[in-house]
Write an enzyme that holds these catalytic residues in place. Structure first.
Site, PDB file in Angstrom:
ATOM      1  CB  SER A   6      -0.873   0.002   1.261  1.00 33.23           C
ATOM      2  OG  SER A   6      -1.362   1.308   1.508  1.00 33.23           O
ATOM      3  CG  HIS A  29      -3.670  -2.470  -0.606  1.00 32.70           C
ATOM      4  ND1 HIS A  29      -4.579  -3.504  -0.544  1.00 32.70           N
ATOM      5  CD2 HIS A  29      -4.143  -1.495   0.211  1.00 32.70           C
ATOM      6  CE1 HIS A  29      -5.560  -3.177   0.290  1.00 32.70           C
ATOM      7  NE2 HIS A  29      -5.327  -1.960   0.752  1.00 32.70           N
ATOM      8  CG  ASP A  31      -5.429   1.657   1.038  1.00 37.50           C
ATOM      9  OD1 ASP A  31      -6.244   0.758   1.298  1.00 37.50           O
ATOM     10  OD2 ASP A  31      -4.231   1.621   1.377  1.00 37.50           O
ATOM     11  CG  MET A  33      -9.589   6.271   1.905  1.00 38.07           C
ATOM     12  SD  MET A  33      -8.596   6.774   3.310  1.00 38.07           S
ATOM     13  CE  MET A  33      -7.454   7.869   2.534  1.00 38.07           C
ATOM     14  CG  HIS A  62      -9.125  -1.576   0.880  1.00 38.86           C
ATOM     15  ND1 HIS A  62      -8.406  -1.324   2.027  1.00 38.86           N
ATOM     16  CD2 HIS A  62     -10.419  -1.760   1.300  1.00 38.86           C
ATOM     17  CE1 HIS A  62      -9.212  -1.345   3.079  1.00 38.86           C
ATOM     18  NE2 HIS A  62     -10.434  -1.609   2.664  1.00 38.86           N
ATOM     19  CG  MET A  64     -11.236   1.729   2.925  1.00 42.49           C
ATOM     20  SD  MET A  64      -9.822   2.296   3.882  1.00 42.49           S
ATOM     21  CE  MET A  64      -8.673   2.670   2.579  1.00 42.49           C
ATOM     22  CG  MET A 133     -10.422  -3.546   7.109  1.00 41.66           C
ATOM     23  SD  MET A 133      -9.137  -2.948   6.010  1.00 41.66           S
ATOM     24  CE  MET A 133      -8.493  -1.553   6.919  1.00 41.66           C
ATOM     25  N   GLY A 138      -9.101   3.883   7.090  1.00 43.43           N
ATOM     26  CA  GLY A 138      -9.051   5.348   6.949  1.00 43.43           C
ATOM     27  C   GLY A 138      -7.682   5.970   7.004  1.00 43.43           C
ATOM     28  N   GLY A 140      -3.115   5.115   7.099  1.00 43.36           N
ATOM     29  CA  GLY A 140      -1.961   4.233   7.222  1.00 43.36           C
ATOM     30  C   GLY A 140      -1.251   4.500   8.543  1.00 43.36           C
ATOM     31  N   GLY A 141      -0.278   3.658   8.856  1.00 46.88           N
ATOM     32  CA  GLY A 141       0.584   3.909  10.018  1.00 46.88           C
ATOM     33  C   GLY A 141      -0.038   3.637  11.376  1.00 46.88           C
ATOM     34  CG  ASP A 171      -5.303  -3.222   4.418  1.00 42.31           C
ATOM     35  OD1 ASP A 171      -4.185  -2.739   4.654  1.00 42.31           O
ATOM     36  OD2 ASP A 171      -6.180  -2.632   3.753  1.00 42.31           O
ATOM     37  N   GLY A 172      -3.407  -3.628   7.469  1.00 45.84           N
ATOM     38  CA  GLY A 172      -3.263  -2.595   8.500  1.00 45.84           C
ATOM     39  C   GLY A 172      -2.253  -2.963   9.563  1.00 45.84           C
ATOM     40  N   GLY A 173      -1.210  -2.153   9.670  1.00 45.59           N
ATOM     41  CA  GLY A 173      -0.224  -2.356  10.737  1.00 45.59           C
ATOM     42  C   GLY A 173       0.614  -3.611  10.591  1.00 45.59           C
ATOM     43  N   GLY A 191       1.888  -1.192   4.246  1.00 48.75           N
ATOM     44  CA  GLY A 191       2.116   0.143   3.691  1.00 48.75           C
ATOM     45  C   GLY A 191       3.322   0.815   4.284  1.00 48.75           C
ATOM     46  CB  SER A 192       3.691   3.082   7.218  1.00 51.89           C
ATOM     47  OG  SER A 192       2.991   2.228   8.064  1.00 51.89           O
TER      48      SER A 192
END
Ligand code: DX5
Ligand code: ZN
Length: 208
Positions: A6, A29, A31, A33, A62, A64, A133, A138, A140-141, A171-173, A191-192
């Site tokens: 991402s 990926h 994202d 929004m 993805h 959102m 998720m 909403g 990243g990071g 997805d996430g963290g 991502g990050s």
């Protein structure tokens, strides 16, 4: 393990996409929004689509968004492998999953941290992917929500009960520590952790 990178946290989109194209990340990926389903809003499609000229990687989109239909129509025109939208979105879920399939694209449902896995059951026959998720959608990071590991396990059991070959993505963290919670997954979205570093390939290797 497949890796989907991402670039939501990227500060230099084109540079990072060019660099990612040199790695062996399996997907980019994307994202999206709408400022309604989540607070933030990404660029309109007519600007977004120019960015993807800088990568030959397949896209893992993805959405959102509250109303996925028009985004599905837009993103189906790119080099897209998966389109996932949220089970918490407003429109008819079956119709939107069918629409994705009509474009010859793999369909996914994303599920937010507070939504129960059993909500997915009616849609399993129409799905190729579940995007679990592990943060609130909403931004990243954020930190990986550890109880997601129980949800992934529950989903894995559910899929085997239904004899389903639906893929699991998280997805996430996701980073080299939290990947230990995701061993039952097929795809890690990160991502990050990948983007905020000099050696993107090394970061990707550490997740596989
Ligand atoms: C969160 C997004 C994620 C996120 C991943 O709303 O859907 O794709 O950007 O980024 P990290 O790995 O930084 O959580
Ligand atoms: Zn995402």
């Amino acid at each position: 393990m497949l890796i989907s990178t991402s670039f939501l946290s990227s500060k230099n989109l084109i540079h990072d996409l060019v660099e990612l194209d040199k790695t062996d990340t399996d997907y980019i990926h994307v994202d999206i929004m709408d400022g309604k389903f989540v607070k933030k809003k990404t660029m309109p499609f007519k600007e977004m689509r120019n960015i993807y000229k800088y990568t030959n990687k397949r896209l893992d989109v993805h959405l959102m968004v509250k109303n996925p239909k028009k985004y599905i129509e837009d993103y189906a025109s790119l080099n897209t492998e998966y389109i996932s939208f949220h089970i918490e979105s407003d429109e008819n879920i079956e119709k939107n999953l069918q629409l994705i399939k009509e474009y010859g694209i793999k369909s996914g449902l994303a599920i937010s941290p507070d939504t129960e896995i059993k909500e997915l059951v009616p849609y399993l026959p129409l799905l190729d992917l579940v995007l679990v998720m592990s943060v609130e959608p909403g931004a990243g990071g954020q930190d990986f929500i550890v109880k997601t590991k129980d949800k992934i396990k529950e989903l894995k059991i559910l899929l085997s009960e239904y004899n389903s070959d639906v893929k699991i993505s998280v997805d996430g963290g996701v980073n080299d520590r939290t990947k230990e919670y995701c061993t039952d997954c097929d795809i890690l979205v990160s991502g990050s952790y990948i983007i905020n570093g000099d050696d993107l390939q090394k970061k990707i290797d550490s997740l596989r």
